[in-house]
Design a protein around this motif. Structure first.
Motif, PDB file in Angstrom:
ATOM      1  N   ASP A 169       1.881 -12.217   2.191  1.00  0.00           N
ATOM      2  CA  ASP A 169       1.113 -12.568   0.994  1.00  0.00           C
ATOM      3  C   ASP A 169       0.605 -11.340   0.252  1.00  0.00           C
ATOM      4  O   ASP A 169       0.288 -11.402  -0.928  1.00  0.00           O
ATOM      5  N   PHE A 170       0.490 -10.222   0.966  1.00  0.00           N
ATOM      6  CA  PHE A 170       0.062  -8.971   0.346  1.00  0.00           C
ATOM      7  C   PHE A 170       0.691  -7.815   1.109  1.00  0.00           C
ATOM      8  O   PHE A 170       1.184  -7.981   2.229  1.00  0.00           O
ATOM      9  N   VAL A 171       0.655  -6.650   0.482  1.00  0.00           N
ATOM     10  CA  VAL A 171       1.194  -5.433   1.086  1.00  0.00           C
ATOM     11  C   VAL A 171       0.059  -4.431   1.222  1.00  0.00           C
ATOM     12  O   VAL A 171      -0.720  -4.238   0.279  1.00  0.00           O
ATOM     13  N   LEU A 172      -0.025  -3.825   2.377  1.00  0.00           N
ATOM     14  CA  LEU A 172      -0.963  -2.727   2.590  1.00  0.00           C
ATOM     15  C   LEU A 172      -0.183  -1.421   2.576  1.00  0.00           C
ATOM     16  O   LEU A 172       0.869  -1.317   3.218  1.00  0.00           O
ATOM     17  N   VAL A 173      -0.692  -0.445   1.829  1.00  0.00           N
ATOM     18  CA  VAL A 173      -0.055   0.866   1.758  1.00  0.00           C
ATOM     19  C   VAL A 173      -1.115   1.920   2.032  1.00  0.00           C
ATOM     20  O   VAL A 173      -2.175   1.928   1.392  1.00  0.00           O
ATOM     21  N   GLU A 174      -0.834   2.791   2.970  1.00  0.00           N
ATOM     22  CA  GLU A 174      -1.670   3.959   3.250  1.00  0.00           C
ATOM     23  C   GLU A 174      -0.804   5.173   2.956  1.00  0.00           C
ATOM     24  O   GLU A 174       0.275   5.329   3.540  1.00  0.00           O
ATOM     25  N   THR A 175      -1.245   6.005   2.006  1.00  0.00           N
ATOM     26  CA  THR A 175      -0.432   7.159   1.611  1.00  0.00           C
ATOM     27  C   THR A 175      -1.280   8.426   1.540  1.00  0.00           C
ATOM     28  O   THR A 175      -2.430   8.391   1.103  1.00  0.00           O
ATOM     29  N   SER A 176      -0.685   9.519   1.989  1.00  0.00           N
ATOM     30  CA  SER A 176      -1.394  10.803   1.977  1.00  0.00           C
ATOM     31  C   SER A 176      -1.396  11.450   0.600  1.00  0.00           C
ATOM     32  O   SER A 176      -2.228  12.303   0.313  1.00  0.00           O
ATOM     33  N   HIS A 177      -0.443  11.045  -0.241  1.00  0.00           N
ATOM     34  CA  HIS A 177      -0.288  11.619  -1.581  1.00  0.00           C
ATOM     35  C   HIS A 177       0.038  10.497  -2.569  1.00  0.00           C
ATOM     36  O   HIS A 177       0.491   9.432  -2.153  1.00  0.00           O
ATOM     37  N   PRO A 178      -0.147  10.736  -3.844  1.00  0.00           N
ATOM     38  CA  PRO A 178       0.209   9.700  -4.815  1.00  0.00           C
ATOM     39  C   PRO A 178       1.666   9.275  -4.668  1.00  0.00           C
ATOM     40  O   PRO A 178       2.544  10.102  -4.401  1.00  0.00           O
ATOM     41  N   ILE A 179       1.894   7.972  -4.837  1.00  0.00           N
ATOM     42  CA  ILE A 179       3.231   7.404  -4.716  1.00  0.00           C
ATOM     43  C   ILE A 179       3.349   6.256  -5.710  1.00  0.00           C
ATOM     44  O   ILE A 179       2.363   5.559  -5.977  1.00  0.00           O
ATOM     45  N   PHE A 180       4.531   6.066  -6.272  1.00  0.00           N
ATOM     46  CA  PHE A 180       4.720   5.063  -7.317  1.00  0.00           C
ATOM     47  C   PHE A 180       5.239   3.768  -6.712  1.00  0.00           C
ATOM     48  O   PHE A 180       6.260   3.749  -6.032  1.00  0.00           O
ATOM     49  N   TRP A 181       4.526   2.669  -6.961  1.00  0.00           N
ATOM     50  CA  TRP A 181       4.904   1.329  -6.510  1.00  0.00           C
ATOM     51  C   TRP A 181       5.599   0.608  -7.661  1.00  0.00           C
ATOM     52  O   TRP A 181       5.132   0.671  -8.802  1.00  0.00           O
ATOM     53  N   CYS A 182       6.704  -0.073  -7.376  1.00  0.00           N
ATOM     54  CA  CYS A 182       7.375  -0.835  -8.422  1.00  0.00           C
ATOM     55  C   CYS A 182       7.930  -2.148  -7.870  1.00  0.00           C
ATOM     56  O   CYS A 182       8.239  -2.248  -6.679  1.00  0.00           O
TER      57      CYS A 182
END
Length: 193
Positions: A169-182
């Motif tokens: 139902d949702f996505v969790l994202v943990e990132t050390s640097h900026p990242i583009f979601w599409c």
């Protein structure tokens, strides 16, 4: 008077830029509907950045943060698409949200840190991607994707996450640097955008 999809449904408050590619009859059409047409002579920024600059000043005047949706951000000339992606990085954090959208896709920049993404299943498909544009992301962890990442390093020329799929139902994202979601849009053949 019911509005059907077309030019009369989306009347902008402003048309702003160097106006080098707007046809005079289009400018006149919107001016006649009350749109303010503003020519900006600065050639050190593209039209999108001219608009974002204006919106930044407007939100400061109104003492509020805007959510910005930039229509027509992808497709067409590749260099302009890249300029719009660059703007997402350059203007990161200035607005409450900055979403780039076209007839086929939408995307936004995720800053370093933790994010919860809920896709709008009425408009978006489950196809998605995470793209480390411009700089590597040393560590990306996801939950809710078909192919989750677990502290993976992502960078162009090595690992990127394209053609992935949202399975929760949702996505969790943990990132050390900026990242583009599409994500892809369901109604790519629609002329709305």
């Amino acid at each position: 008077n019911e509005c059907k999809v077309g030019a009369h449904c989306f009347i902008p408050d402003y048309v702003r830029g160097d106006l080098d590619s707007i046809r005079s009859e289009v400018a006149q059409f919107y001016a006649d509907l009350g749109t303010k047409i503003e020519k900006v002579h600065d050639q050190d920024s593209n039209d999108m950045e001219k608009c974002l600059d204006f919106l930044q000043r407007l939100q400061a005047e109104r003492n509020q943060r805007f959510s910005v949706v930039a229509l027509g951000s992808f497709g067409g000339r590749f260099d302009q698409t890249m300029a719009n992606l660059n703007a997402a990085y350059k203007w990161n954090g200035v607005f409450s949200n900055l979403v780039l959208i076209s007839t086929h896709s939408l995307g936004f920049l995720l800053s370093a840190g933790s994010h919860k993404i809920i896709i709008n299943k009425d408009f978006e498909t489950t196809t998605c991607g995470l793209l480390p544009i411009g700089t590597p992301s040393e560590s990306v962890t996801t939950k809710g994707l078909k192919w989750n990442l677990n502290k993976h390093k992502m960078e162009f020329g090595k690992l990127i996450s394209s053609s992935n799929e949202v399975v929760e139902d949702f996505v969790l994202v943990e990132t050390s640097h900026p990242i583009f979601w599409c994500t892809d849009l369901k109604y790519a053949s629609s002329s709305v955008l």
